[in-house]
Design a protein around this motif. Structure first.
Motif, mmCIF file in Angstrom:
data_model
loop_
_atom_site.group_PDB
_atom_site.id
_atom_site.type_symbol
_atom_site.label_atom_id
_atom_site.label_comp_id
_atom_site.label_asym_id
_atom_site.label_seq_id
_atom_site.Cartn_x
_atom_site.Cartn_y
_atom_site.Cartn_z
ATOM 1 N N MET A 1 -80.947 29.189 17.316
ATOM 2 C CA MET A 1 -81.662 28.362 18.284
ATOM 3 C C MET A 1 -81.600 26.895 17.866
ATOM 4 S SD MET A 1 -85.756 28.240 19.185
ATOM 5 C CE MET A 1 -85.884 30.004 19.424
ATOM 6 N N ARG A 2 -81.416 26.034 18.848
ATOM 7 C CA ARG A 2 -81.475 24.604 18.590
ATOM 8 C C ARG A 2 -82.803 24.068 19.107
ATOM 9 N NH1 ARG A 2 -76.932 20.615 20.892
ATOM 10 N NH2 ARG A 2 -75.760 21.593 19.215
ATOM 11 N N ILE A 3 -83.466 23.275 18.285
ATOM 12 C CA ILE A 3 -84.728 22.649 18.667
ATOM 13 C C ILE A 3 -84.493 21.149 18.738
ATOM 14 C CG2 ILE A 3 -87.146 22.285 18.077
ATOM 15 C CD1 ILE A 3 -87.041 24.875 16.444
ATOM 16 N N ILE A 4 -84.540 20.617 19.940
ATOM 17 C CA ILE A 4 -84.316 19.193 20.164
ATOM 18 C C ILE A 4 -85.667 18.517 20.371
ATOM 19 C CG2 ILE A 4 -83.249 17.481 21.684
ATOM 20 C CD1 ILE A 4 -81.236 19.736 22.479
ATOM 21 N N TYR A 5 -85.898 17.440 19.668
ATOM 22 C CA TYR A 5 -87.151 16.719 19.834
ATOM 23 C C TYR A 5 -86.869 15.262 20.183
ATOM 24 C CZ TYR A 5 -86.173 15.840 14.820
ATOM 25 O OH TYR A 5 -85.588 15.523 13.630
ATOM 26 N N LEU A 28 -93.296 31.122 12.377
ATOM 27 C CA LEU A 28 -92.367 32.152 12.842
ATOM 28 C C LEU A 28 -91.162 32.307 11.913
ATOM 29 C CD1 LEU A 28 -92.355 31.299 16.654
ATOM 30 C CD2 LEU A 28 -93.507 33.231 15.558
ATOM 31 N N ASP A 29 -91.168 31.566 10.804
ATOM 32 C CA ASP A 29 -90.062 31.623 9.835
ATOM 33 C C ASP A 29 -88.710 31.339 10.477
ATOM 34 O OD1 ASP A 29 -91.710 32.301 7.625
ATOM 35 O OD2 ASP A 29 -91.758 34.388 8.285
ATOM 36 N N LEU A 30 -88.659 30.298 11.294
ATOM 37 C CA LEU A 30 -87.402 29.943 11.959
ATOM 38 C C LEU A 30 -86.563 29.044 11.058
ATOM 39 C CD1 LEU A 30 -88.627 29.277 15.630
ATOM 40 C CD2 LEU A 30 -87.602 31.351 14.680
ATOM 41 N N ASP A 31 -86.246 29.560 9.885
ATOM 42 C CA ASP A 31 -85.507 28.768 8.902
ATOM 43 C C ASP A 31 -84.079 28.469 9.331
ATOM 44 O OD1 ASP A 31 -87.730 28.804 7.238
ATOM 45 O OD2 ASP A 31 -87.098 30.662 6.255
ATOM 46 N N ASP A 32 -83.539 29.300 10.231
ATOM 47 C CA ASP A 32 -82.153 29.104 10.647
ATOM 48 C C ASP A 32 -82.037 28.243 11.900
ATOM 49 O OD1 ASP A 32 -83.357 30.961 12.285
ATOM 50 O OD2 ASP A 32 -81.599 32.267 12.442
#
Length: 222
Positions: A1-5, A28-32
């Motif tokens: 997943m890409r998280i754009i801010y 959520l442990d979204l380390d990747d």
């Protein structure tokens, strides 16, 4: 997943939203997850006019009385404090954030592993310590504390590198109907979820979880 801010360093809500989203992703442990900063300069003419306080800008921009402007700023500070962010927005002087945004775009391109740390440090410098983030010495000090070579930081700031990237970020946002910060975009495969504004950490967590599982697809989270 890409998280754009999409953020601006002069925007306290950008700082609040950014920290809440980090908290949600951590829960959520979204380390990747791949994080990407996109800039949205709220005050592009700040460097071409006399420096003013945030109170003066609120009076001018939102046609408020000085009393109402001060009350709104106190409200923002209290919201931040509830998230453990001891910002001093009332004493912050409004200066151009462009150099800080350009430095961040450089970090993202060349040193992605330290970009989140750099973003946090610049926010704290501006909104907590009320340092002048238009000052090269301030930005270079922050950059080196995050692991960027001093000569590289100076070169980026002094030569106006990444100006075009700042412009393109803003144009792309406007093309997609985004007219203010903060705004957060989740992308996975061909799906995209736009989250405008500041939500609670719990709401961000729900959005991240549901989007990751496929329960929310291709829409704006309202």
């Amino acid at each position: 997943m890409r998280i754009i801010y999409l953020i601006d360093y002069n925007c306290p809500y950008s700082y609040i939203g950014f920290k809440r989203l980090l908290k949600a992703a951590d829960a959520l442990d979204l380390d990747d997850a791949e994080w990407e900063m996109r800039s949205f300069e709220l005050e592009p003419f700040a460097g071409k006019r006399p420096t003013i306080s945030t109170t003066e800008r609120y009076v001018e921009k939102y046609d408020m009385s000085p009393e109402d402007a001060k009350a709104k700023i106190v409200e923002i500070e209290q919201t931040a404090l509830e998230d453990g962010l001891n910002i001093n927005y009332r004493d912050m002087l409004l200066v151009s954030s462009k150099d800080a945004l350009r430095l961040t775009k450089y970090a993202q391109s060349m040193h992605p592993e330290i970009t989140l740390k750099l973003v946090e440090e610049i926010f704290e410098s501006n909104l907590v310590r009320n340092e002048n983030i238009r000052d090269e010495k301030v930005l270079v000090k922050i950059a080196t504390s995050c692991g960027i070579d001093e000569s590289d930081a100076k070169k980026i700031i002094e030569n106006n590198y990444y100006n075009i990237e700042i412009y393109l970020d803003q144009e792309d946002a406007l093309t997609n109907g985004i007219t203010a910060t903060p705004c957060f975009i989740l992308e996975k495969n061909e799906e995209r979820l736009i989250i405008p504004g500041v939500f609670t950490a719990g709401e961000f967590e729900t959005a991240l979880k549901d989007f990751s599982s496929g329960e929310i697809k291709d829409k704006t989270f309202l």
